[in-house]
Design a protein around this motif. Structure first.
Motif, PDB file in Angstrom:
ATOM      1  N   ASP A 131      -2.365   5.484  -2.567  1.00 24.04           N
ATOM      2  CA  ASP A 131      -3.555   4.950  -2.248  1.00 24.04           C
ATOM      3  C   ASP A 131      -3.571   3.751  -2.844  1.00 24.04           C
ATOM      4  N   GLU A 132      -3.219   3.300  -4.040  1.00 24.93           N
ATOM      5  CA  GLU A 132      -3.293   2.920  -4.421  1.00 24.93           C
ATOM      6  C   GLU A 132      -2.491   0.833  -3.917  1.00 24.93           C
ATOM      7  N   LEU A 133      -3.216  -0.184  -4.167  1.00 20.81           N
ATOM      8  CA  LEU A 133      -2.477  -1.380  -3.565  1.00 20.81           C
ATOM      9  C   LEU A 133      -1.898  -2.571  -4.207  1.00 20.81           C
ATOM     10  N   GLY A 134      -0.923  -2.505  -4.372  1.00 17.77           N
ATOM     11  CA  GLY A 134      -0.077  -3.115  -5.354  1.00 17.77           C
ATOM     12  C   GLY A 134      -0.111  -5.279  -5.369  1.00 17.77           C
ATOM     13  N   HIS A 135      -0.448  -6.012  -5.495  1.00 21.97           N
ATOM     14  CA  HIS A 135      -0.805  -7.970  -5.057  1.00 21.97           C
ATOM     15  C   HIS A 135       0.282  -8.193  -5.933  1.00 21.97           C
ATOM     16  N   LEU A 136       1.325  -8.774  -5.398  1.00 22.78           N
ATOM     17  CA  LEU A 136       2.298  -9.748  -6.088  1.00 22.78           C
ATOM     18  C   LEU A 136       1.892 -10.851  -5.721  1.00 22.78           C
ATOM     19  N   PRO A 137       1.942 -11.917  -6.513  1.00 26.16           N
ATOM     20  CA  PRO A 137       1.558 -13.813  -6.050  1.00 26.16           C
ATOM     21  C   PRO A 137       2.633 -13.968  -5.502  1.00 26.16           C
ATOM     22  N   THR A 138       2.339 -15.246  -5.428  1.00 30.75           N
ATOM     23  CA  THR A 138       3.434 -16.327  -4.363  1.00 30.75           C
ATOM     24  C   THR A 138       4.347 -16.073  -5.697  1.00 30.75           C
ATOM     25  N   GLY A 139       5.699 -17.033  -5.666  1.00 29.32           N
ATOM     26  CA  GLY A 139       7.006 -17.773  -5.882  1.00 29.32           C
ATOM     27  C   GLY A 139       7.894 -16.589  -6.622  1.00 29.32           C
ATOM     28  N   HIS A 140       7.631 -15.182  -5.466  1.00 28.17           N
ATOM     29  CA  HIS A 140       9.258 -14.105  -5.510  1.00 28.17           C
ATOM     30  C   HIS A 140       8.929 -13.831  -4.509  1.00 28.17           C
ATOM     31  N   PRO A 141      11.033 -14.913  -4.113  1.00 29.53           N
ATOM     32  CA  PRO A 141      11.966 -14.690  -3.497  1.00 29.53           C
ATOM     33  C   PRO A 141      12.303 -13.128  -3.351  1.00 29.53           C
ATOM     34  N   THR A 142      12.043 -12.777  -4.102  1.00 33.19           N
ATOM     35  CA  THR A 142      12.504 -11.465  -4.123  1.00 33.19           C
ATOM     36  C   THR A 142      11.540  -9.717  -4.375  1.00 33.19           C
ATOM     37  N   ALA A 143      11.792  -8.712  -3.730  1.00 37.20           N
ATOM     38  CA  ALA A 143      11.149  -7.578  -4.929  1.00 37.20           C
ATOM     39  C   ALA A 143      11.655  -6.212  -4.675  1.00 37.20           C
ATOM     40  N   THR A 144      11.828  -5.460  -5.551  1.00 34.08           N
ATOM     41  CA  THR A 144      12.561  -4.569  -6.299  1.00 34.08           C
ATOM     42  C   THR A 144      11.762  -3.332  -5.600  1.00 34.08           C
ATOM     43  N   LEU A 145      11.654  -1.798  -4.578  1.00 25.42           N
ATOM     44  CA  LEU A 145      10.841  -1.382  -4.742  1.00 25.42           C
ATOM     45  C   LEU A 145      11.576  -0.249  -4.913  1.00 25.42           C
ATOM     46  N   THR A 146      11.975   0.868  -5.993  1.00 28.74           N
ATOM     47  CA  THR A 146      11.810   1.993  -6.200  1.00 28.74           C
ATOM     48  C   THR A 146      10.655   3.825  -5.902  1.00 28.74           C
ATOM     49  N   ASN A 147      11.662   4.252  -5.154  1.00 31.63           N
ATOM     50  CA  ASN A 147      11.033   5.538  -5.175  1.00 31.63           C
ATOM     51  C   ASN A 147      11.440   6.451  -6.376  1.00 31.63           C
ATOM     52  N   THR A 148      10.425   6.353  -7.414  1.00 32.87           N
ATOM     53  CA  THR A 148      10.158   7.203  -8.728  1.00 32.87           C
ATOM     54  C   THR A 148       9.773   8.711  -8.833  1.00 32.87           C
ATOM     55  N   SER A 149       9.489   9.126  -7.351  1.00 34.97           N
ATOM     56  CA  SER A 149       9.193  10.568  -7.274  1.00 34.97           C
ATOM     57  C   SER A 149      10.207  11.619  -6.594  1.00 34.97           C
ATOM     58  N   ALA A 150      10.053  12.225  -5.955  1.00 36.55           N
ATOM     59  CA  ALA A 150      10.599  13.548  -5.362  1.00 36.55           C
ATOM     60  C   ALA A 150      10.831  14.285  -4.447  1.00 36.55           C
ATOM     61  N   GLU A 151       9.998  12.561  -3.458  1.00 30.06           N
ATOM     62  CA  GLU A 151       9.595  13.058  -2.110  1.00 30.06           C
ATOM     63  C   GLU A 151       9.929  11.634  -2.134  1.00 30.06           C
ATOM     64  N   PRO A 152      10.097  11.373   0.216  1.00 35.38           N
ATOM     65  CA  PRO A 152      10.312  10.437   0.728  1.00 35.38           C
ATOM     66  C   PRO A 152       8.861   9.922   0.541  1.00 35.38           C
ATOM     67  N   LEU A 210       0.856  -1.437  -0.238  1.00 34.38           N
ATOM     68  CA  LEU A 210      -0.135   0.430   0.013  1.00 34.38           C
ATOM     69  C   LEU A 210       0.836   1.114  -0.513  1.00 34.38           C
ATOM     70  N   VAL A 211       0.291   2.390  -0.607  1.00 32.43           N
ATOM     71  CA  VAL A 211       1.489   3.484  -0.933  1.00 32.43           C
ATOM     72  C   VAL A 211       0.584   4.851   0.128  1.00 32.43           C
ATOM     73  N   ASP A 212       0.807   4.804   0.512  1.00 29.21           N
ATOM     74  CA  ASP A 212       0.711   6.074   1.531  1.00 29.21           C
ATOM     75  C   ASP A 212       1.221   7.724   0.963  1.00 29.21           C
ATOM     76  N   ALA A 213       2.678   7.146   0.747  1.00 30.62           N
ATOM     77  CA  ALA A 213       2.951   8.606  -0.003  1.00 30.62           C
ATOM     78  C   ALA A 213       3.958   8.562  -0.885  1.00 30.62           C
ATOM     79  N   GLY A 214       4.234   9.116  -1.799  1.00 35.63           N
ATOM     80  CA  GLY A 214       5.383   8.779  -3.008  1.00 35.63           C
ATOM     81  C   GLY A 214       5.001   8.042  -4.418  1.00 35.63           C
ATOM     82  N   GLU A 215       5.588   7.955  -5.117  1.00 34.02           N
ATOM     83  CA  GLU A 215       5.304   7.147  -6.719  1.00 34.02           C
ATOM     84  C   GLU A 215       6.604   5.853  -6.363  1.00 34.02           C
TER      85      GLU A 215
END
Length: 308
Positions: A217-238, A201-206
């Motif tokens: 405000d969007e919720l991303g759903h990642l199914p099973t089978g992923h041993p890792t996930a990469t998160l990148t803040n693409t916005s200019a704010e925390p 769930l994203v509260d702030a940032g993109e």
């Protein structure tokens, strides 16, 4: 309607919902949805604020009942006062977890405190598996410490295990819950349990989550089978995020009002028990009347699980 982008995650958009009867505040709900009822045992995700309490009146949810679930309260700003029929009176502050187990039945109230000026946070429900859904009432309060993430940022793990940190709060099924902060432009790769499905769930940032862009405000759903996930803040704010996870629940549930059950008949009985005034106990200290149950729908209440 959920959407999928070029990445591995599905995007679940929010919808506005009034919460709390006559003194309703508006929340943004991303779970459940038509296509997705649960992520692990997480069956309910409400996101609210930042609300100016002087304008909105804050949160004032009178005593109301629950069965078959746990409620997890997590704040970003403000202060809430919890009172329940097990005799627990506990305040919750930002970065602290209040986890209440309803089991066969509990009643509680939640109100923002007089000193709160801005209210902002999430309210989460966890479905109890069939073997434990009639368990006794319980309550846990936990203040997780911040732990660093590779590439920058930090996490506060309030349930389960992430980034080498394990919450001491017990759960009835394998779960993960954590608040994550990422500086502007930062990227981190998280080690995940591949047996878990995850929601972000994203509260702030993109954010780009496993290759999928997510907006506030969007919720991303990642199914099973992923041993890792990469998160990148693409916005200019925390960025501030809430990561949820768990093994697929594997049971269909009936959700209505504040109840999680397995049949419509159980819902009907729980509502009757609340109206009669027994089963759930009394909440002391709340300055007002308890919340009456709404009328049941004419349609039959049916059990639901995930469609895919």
């Amino acid at each position: 309607m959920s959407t999928t982008g070029n990445g591995a995650a599905e995007v679940l958009p929010p919808r506005d919902v009034p919460l709390g009867g006559a003194r309703a505040m508006t929340v943004r709900r991303t779970l459940p949805q038509r296509e997705r009822t649960l992520i692990g045992a997480w069956c309910f995700v409400d996101h609210y604020g930042p609300d100016d309490v002087a304008v909105t009146g804050g949160m004032d949810v009178p005593p109301h009942p629950h069965i078959g679930l746990q409620t997890a309260t997590w704040l970003f700003s403000g202060k809430l006062r919890h009172r329940d029929s097990n005799g627990v009176h506990e305040d919750v502050l930002p970065g602290e977890l209040n986890l209440m187990t309803a089991g066969r039945g509990i009643a509680h109230s939640e109100t923002s405190t007089p000193e709160t000026t801005v209210l902002h946070g999430v309210q989460l429900w966890i479905a109890l598996p069939d073997a434990h859904r009639h368990t006794g009432r319980a309550f846990h309060h936990h203040v997780p410490r911040p732990v660093p993430l590779p590439g920058g940022g930090e996490a506060r793990v309030f349930l389960g295990t992430l980034a080498g940190e394990t919450s001491p709060v017990p759960t009835f099924s394998p779960l993960l819950g954590a608040e994550i902060h990422l500086p502007a432009g930062a990227t981190t790769t998280l080690d995940l349990d591949p047996a878990f499905e995850h929601g972000l769930l994203v509260d702030a940032g993109e954010i780009r989550f496993a290759g999928t862009p997510l907006r506030p405000d969007e919720l991303g759903h990642l199914p099973t089978g992923h041993p890792t996930a990469t998160l990148t803040n693409t916005s200019a704010e925390p960025a501030r995020l809430v990561l949820l996870g768990g093994t697929p629940f594997g049971e269909e549930i009936v959700m209505w009002w504040n109840f999680v059950a397995r049949t419509g008949e159980e819902i009907v009985q729980a509502r009757l028990d609340w109206e009669k005034g027994d089963r759930f106990g009394e909440v002391t200290g709340y300055p007002g009347d308890r919340l009456p149950a709404p009328e049941l729908p004419n349609a039959t209440l049916k059990a639901r699980g995930n469609r895919h």
